[in-house]
Design an enzyme around this catalytic site. Structure first.
Site, PDB file in Angstrom:
ATOM      1  N   LYS A 196       0.838  -1.198   0.000  1.00  0.00           N
ATOM      2  CA  LYS A 196       0.000   0.000   0.000  1.00  0.00           C
ATOM      3  C   LYS A 196       0.879   1.257   0.000  1.00  0.00           C
ATOM      4  O   LYS A 196       0.699   2.156  -0.789  1.00  0.00           O
ATOM      5  CB  LYS A 196      -0.924  -0.034   1.220  1.00  0.00           C
ATOM      6  CG  LYS A 196      -1.807   1.181   1.335  1.00  0.00           C
ATOM      7  CD  LYS A 196      -2.749   1.073   2.500  1.00  0.00           C
ATOM      8  CE  LYS A 196      -3.370   2.442   2.756  1.00  0.00           C
ATOM      9  NZ  LYS A 196      -4.316   2.460   3.839  1.00  0.00           N
ATOM     10  N   GLU A 202      10.554  -4.648   4.376  1.00  0.00           N
ATOM     11  CA  GLU A 202      10.624  -6.060   3.993  1.00  0.00           C
ATOM     12  C   GLU A 202      10.303  -6.219   2.505  1.00  0.00           C
ATOM     13  O   GLU A 202      11.008  -6.897   1.758  1.00  0.00           O
ATOM     14  CB  GLU A 202       9.602  -6.887   4.793  1.00  0.00           C
ATOM     15  CG  GLU A 202       9.912  -7.036   6.271  1.00  0.00           C
ATOM     16  CD  GLU A 202       9.204  -6.000   7.123  1.00  0.00           C
ATOM     17  OE1 GLU A 202       8.992  -4.862   6.637  1.00  0.00           O
ATOM     18  OE2 GLU A 202       8.888  -6.323   8.286  1.00  0.00           O
ATOM     19  N   GLY A 254      -4.805  -1.657   4.918  1.00  0.00           N
ATOM     20  CA  GLY A 254      -4.008  -2.801   4.457  1.00  0.00           C
ATOM     21  C   GLY A 254      -4.683  -4.130   4.718  1.00  0.00           C
ATOM     22  O   GLY A 254      -4.793  -4.981   3.836  1.00  0.00           O
ATOM     23  N   ARG A 255      -5.186  -4.326   5.950  1.00  0.00           N
ATOM     24  CA  ARG A 255      -5.751  -5.634   6.288  1.00  0.00           C
ATOM     25  C   ARG A 255      -7.169  -5.828   5.747  1.00  0.00           C
ATOM     26  O   ARG A 255      -7.797  -6.853   5.987  1.00  0.00           O
ATOM     27  CB  ARG A 255      -5.704  -5.841   7.803  1.00  0.00           C
ATOM     28  CG  ARG A 255      -6.324  -4.732   8.622  1.00  0.00           C
ATOM     29  CD  ARG A 255      -5.952  -4.825  10.097  1.00  0.00           C
ATOM     30  NE  ARG A 255      -6.413  -3.669  10.859  1.00  0.00           N
ATOM     31  CZ  ARG A 255      -5.733  -2.546  10.998  1.00  0.00           C
ATOM     32  NH1 ARG A 255      -4.561  -2.406  10.411  1.00  0.00           N
ATOM     33  NH2 ARG A 255      -6.228  -1.554  11.712  1.00  0.00           N
ATOM     34  N   GLU A 340      -4.680  -6.456  14.909  1.00  0.00           N
ATOM     35  CA  GLU A 340      -4.172  -5.139  14.491  1.00  0.00           C
ATOM     36  C   GLU A 340      -5.305  -4.112  14.549  1.00  0.00           C
ATOM     37  O   GLU A 340      -5.069  -2.927  14.772  1.00  0.00           O
ATOM     38  CB  GLU A 340      -3.583  -5.211  13.067  1.00  0.00           C
ATOM     39  CG  GLU A 340      -2.638  -4.061  12.749  1.00  0.00           C
ATOM     40  CD  GLU A 340      -1.800  -4.289  11.499  1.00  0.00           C
ATOM     41  OE1 GLU A 340      -0.616  -4.625  11.608  1.00  0.00           O
ATOM     42  OE2 GLU A 340      -2.332  -4.109  10.387  1.00  0.00           O
ATOM     43  N   HIS A 371      -5.142 -33.097  17.481  1.00  0.00           N
ATOM     44  CA  HIS A 371      -3.999 -33.914  17.875  1.00  0.00           C
ATOM     45  C   HIS A 371      -2.841 -33.057  18.369  1.00  0.00           C
ATOM     46  O   HIS A 371      -1.706 -33.514  18.421  1.00  0.00           O
ATOM     47  CB  HIS A 371      -3.569 -34.791  16.697  1.00  0.00           C
ATOM     48  CG  HIS A 371      -4.677 -35.695  16.255  1.00  0.00           C
ATOM     49  ND1 HIS A 371      -4.870 -36.943  16.796  1.00  0.00           N
ATOM     50  CD2 HIS A 371      -5.693 -35.502  15.377  1.00  0.00           C
ATOM     51  CE1 HIS A 371      -5.947 -37.496  16.234  1.00  0.00           C
ATOM     52  NE2 HIS A 371      -6.465 -36.633  15.381  1.00  0.00           N
ATOM     53  N   LYS A 500       9.395  -0.802  14.060  1.00  0.00           N
ATOM     54  CA  LYS A 500       9.960  -0.470  12.740  1.00  0.00           C
ATOM     55  C   LYS A 500      11.070   0.565  12.898  1.00  0.00           C
ATOM     56  O   LYS A 500      12.151   0.429  12.327  1.00  0.00           O
ATOM     57  CB  LYS A 500       8.879   0.137  11.833  1.00  0.00           C
ATOM     58  CG  LYS A 500       7.879  -0.831  11.263  1.00  0.00           C
ATOM     59  CD  LYS A 500       6.990  -0.104  10.246  1.00  0.00           C
ATOM     60  CE  LYS A 500       5.750  -0.878   9.901  1.00  0.00           C
ATOM     61  NZ  LYS A 500       4.776  -0.117   9.114  1.00  0.00           N
TER      62      LYS A 500
HETATM   63  O1  F6P Z   1       2.541  -3.985   9.925  1.00  0.00           O
HETATM   64  C1  F6P Z   1       1.915  -2.796   9.648  1.00  0.00           C
HETATM   65  C2  F6P Z   1       1.391  -2.684   8.259  1.00  0.00           C
HETATM   66  O2  F6P Z   1       1.245  -1.344   7.988  1.00  0.00           O
HETATM   67  C3  F6P Z   1       0.077  -3.414   8.048  1.00  0.00           C
HETATM   68  O3  F6P Z   1      -1.005  -2.723   8.508  1.00  0.00           O
HETATM   69  C4  F6P Z   1       0.101  -3.603   6.579  1.00  0.00           C
HETATM   70  O4  F6P Z   1      -0.832  -4.541   6.180  1.00  0.00           O
HETATM   71  C5  F6P Z   1       1.527  -4.022   6.362  1.00  0.00           C
HETATM   72  O5  F6P Z   1       2.258  -3.257   7.293  1.00  0.00           O
HETATM   73  C6  F6P Z   1       2.062  -3.837   4.980  1.00  0.00           C
HETATM   74  O6  F6P Z   1       2.041  -2.505   4.566  1.00  0.00           O
HETATM   75  P1  F6P Z   1       2.214  -2.102   3.072  1.00  0.00           P
HETATM   76  O7  F6P Z   1       1.110  -2.699   2.282  1.00  0.00           O
HETATM   77  O8  F6P Z   1       2.183  -0.602   3.051  1.00  0.00           O
HETATM   78  O9  F6P Z   1       3.539  -2.621   2.575  1.00  0.00           O
END
Ligand code: F6P
Length: 535
Positions: A196, A202, A254-255, A340, A371, A500
């Site tokens: 987003k 990452e 995002g979620r 979240e 199990h 972060k």
């Molecule tokens: O971990 C925080 C967060 O902002 C989430 O809410 C989101 O889904 C994820 O990181 C990934 O963010 P982005 O889509 O901006 O890479």
């Protein structure tokens, strides 16, 4: 006031056995709700008519109906970020106009959906080619909301997967991307960078790794990249042709984003038509949520059962137990969605929350969990409300006998949690095996199940794209209702920021460029040890 009523009702009924409530032959029917062929049974909880009435009043008093209207009409209910919350617009296939800052957002939503469809079909048909010809593999790079939904959806809808192979990379651990890229042909691989913000460390690190991997063989790697993001400036700067950039607005959290461009990998897997069926399922649940009376409204009832168990009865966790192997990643998805969203300690007005925030959500598909951790659910000292889910039908008619076994196991677990096994019953069983005296007593005690443990069961017809959409929208709205009742803003996530920031500051300490002055002794000691081992 209603909170107090609920606490009083709990105090008055907490020693009652749930099984005793079934003396009322109409209980199962009265404490169930339907949406189409979906049935939500919450009769195996300690909620009675009076409690349900109080819970519904709680929802009403908290303004669930007003907040629901505010959300669906584009009001900026995400107040800490000054944003509307309109993931529902992404599945608004009826194109009912929705305005944000005076502009109807629907034409753009539909245009993007159309573009996604064309691109997905071009990839699926082989019309869109890599340097080596038709795309055989798609690698989606994203994390959190830009990963969990599509990963879960691709697994859930495996019977509909007739597009190229799909792979997901999320972790910054190089092992993840290394394992995924191993064996792929860069000339026939398409990379989707899903973020987003297009700044998540990452994702951007993995995207660079994928680009370098592809660049060793492919002349123009950017031509085999597409971006799913709301930050068009950054996707442009990354060199991705705007034709392959699928944007969305900041009013999609995002979620909550798998309904739009973040869902592109799923669309490539199952095709544009099936993806629309998934959206249609979400839309149908939206309508139910907006129109059904609170006491018959599935998302509201799920939320009220959740509030009862967590905030009133004090059960801190809830287990989500899908008896559907293809919902393997649903618990992980719900962990982000619920924790979240509602894991906050301050309410909307900036004051300390007056009660516990949302629960710890965890789980695994049945029968596997049986199990593993069910032992604790049945005989541990803490009560863990369980949420069972099961499809009436599987996708493998030739294995219908296995499906029947699956269903029987699901129902048996909720029955066992409800009934338990008394000391008398356990003693009788062990006496039949020839035990007596002290040994009989001792062994029998180990075989007692307290029972009286609450659970709910959601039955759906068959996990089609449409039903899958209904289930996901159901959980989204459940989280929303719980958030409103708790006075939480379910749409921000400030709690992920500190880690972060500290990770960025720690990187030079780990590389040895900084001595980490000001850091605590434990952190510095760990860095020293790691550096010594890594050489
Ligand atoms: O971990 C925080 C967060 O902002 C989430 O809410 C989101 O889904 C994820 O990181 C990934 O963010 P982005 O889509 O901006 O890479």
């Amino acid at each position: 006031m209603t909170w107090k009523t609920l606490h009083d009702l709990h105090a008055a009924t907490k020693d009652r056995h749930i099984l005793s409530l079934f003396e009322d032959p109409a209980r199962a029917e009265a404490f169930s709700a339907r949406f189409g062929d979906m049935l939500f049974d919450f009769s195996k909880t300690n909620i009675d008519a009076q409690t349900l009435e109080a819970l519904v009043s709680l929802a009403r008093e908290a303004g669930v109906e007003e907040r629901r209207t505010a959300m669906f009409t584009g009001e900026k209910i995400n107040e800490t970020e000054g944003r509307a919350v309109l993931h529902t617009a992404l599945r608004n296939l009826d194109e009912r106009p929705i305005f944000v800052d005076g502009e109807n957002v629907m034409p753009k939503v539909m245009e993007t959906l159309e573009r996604m469809g064309h691109f997905a079909e071009a990839v699926r048909s082989g019309q869109f080619k890599g340097q080596g010809g038709a795309i055989t593999d798609v690698v989606n790079i994203g994390i959190g909301g830009s990963d969990l939904g599509p990963v879960m959806g691709t697994l859930a809808l495996a019977p509909y997967h007739d597009g190229p192979r799909l792979h997901y990379v999320s972790n910054v651990d190089g092992a993840h991307i290394a394992d995924v890229l191993k064996g792929l042909n860069p000339e026939t691989t398409l990379v989707l960078v899903a973020s987003k913000t297009f700044t998540t460390i990452e994702t951007m690190t993995n995207a660079d790794t994928a680009k370098a991997w592809m660049g060793k063989v492919v002349k123009d790697p950017a031509a085999q990249f597409a971006a799913l993001s709301s930050n068009l400036e950054k996707t442009g700067a990354y060199g991705i042709d705007p034709e392959r950039v699928f944007g969305f607005e900041d009013w999609v959290g995002g979620r909550y984003s798998m309904w739009g461009p973040i869902g592109l990998p799923l669309m490539i897997a199952i095709g544009a038509e099936n993806f629309r069926a998934f959206l249609a399922g979400g839309l149908a649940m939206d309508k139910h949520f907006c129109e059904a009376p609170l006491q018959e409204n599935l998302p509201v009832l799920l939320a009220l059962v959740g509030i009862w168990h967590n905030q009133i009865c004090g059960h801190a966790t809830r287990a989500v137990l899908p008896y559907e192997q293809r919902l393997l990643r649903l618990p992980a998805y719900l962990q982000q969605l619920e924790m979240e969203s509602n894991g906050k300690r301050v309410s909307m007005d900036g004051k300390d929350l007056e009660r516990n925030s949302g629960p710890v959500v965890w789980g695994e598909p049945g029968t596997n969990g049986q199990h593993a951790f069910y032992q604790l659910i049945h005989q541990g000292t803490r009560v863990i409300p369980c949420e069972f889910m099961v499809g009436a039908e599987g996708h493998e008619p030739e294995l219908a006998h296995q499906h029947r076994l699956l269903v029987a196991n699901c129902l048996a677990q909720s029955e066992a949690l409800l009934r338990g096994r008394s000391l008398e019953e356990a003693t009788e069983i062990m006496a039949k095996k020839g035990l007596e005296g002290e040994e009989l007593e001792r062994q029998a005690r180990h075989r007692v199940f307290p029972g009286n443990r609450p659970s709910t069961t959601l039955v759906y017809p068959k996990l089609t794209p449409e039903v899958f959409g209904q289930i996901i929208a159901l959980y989204e709205h459940r989280v929303f209702v719980e958030g409103v009742i708790l006075g939480i803003n379910s749409f921000d996530q400030w709690g992920v920021e500190l880690g972060k920031e500290l990770a960025l500051a720690l990187e030079p300490v780990v590389t040895g460029e900084s001595d980490g002055a000001g850091k605590d002794g434990s952190t510095l000691g760990l860095v020293r040890h790691i550096r010594a081992l890594a050489g």
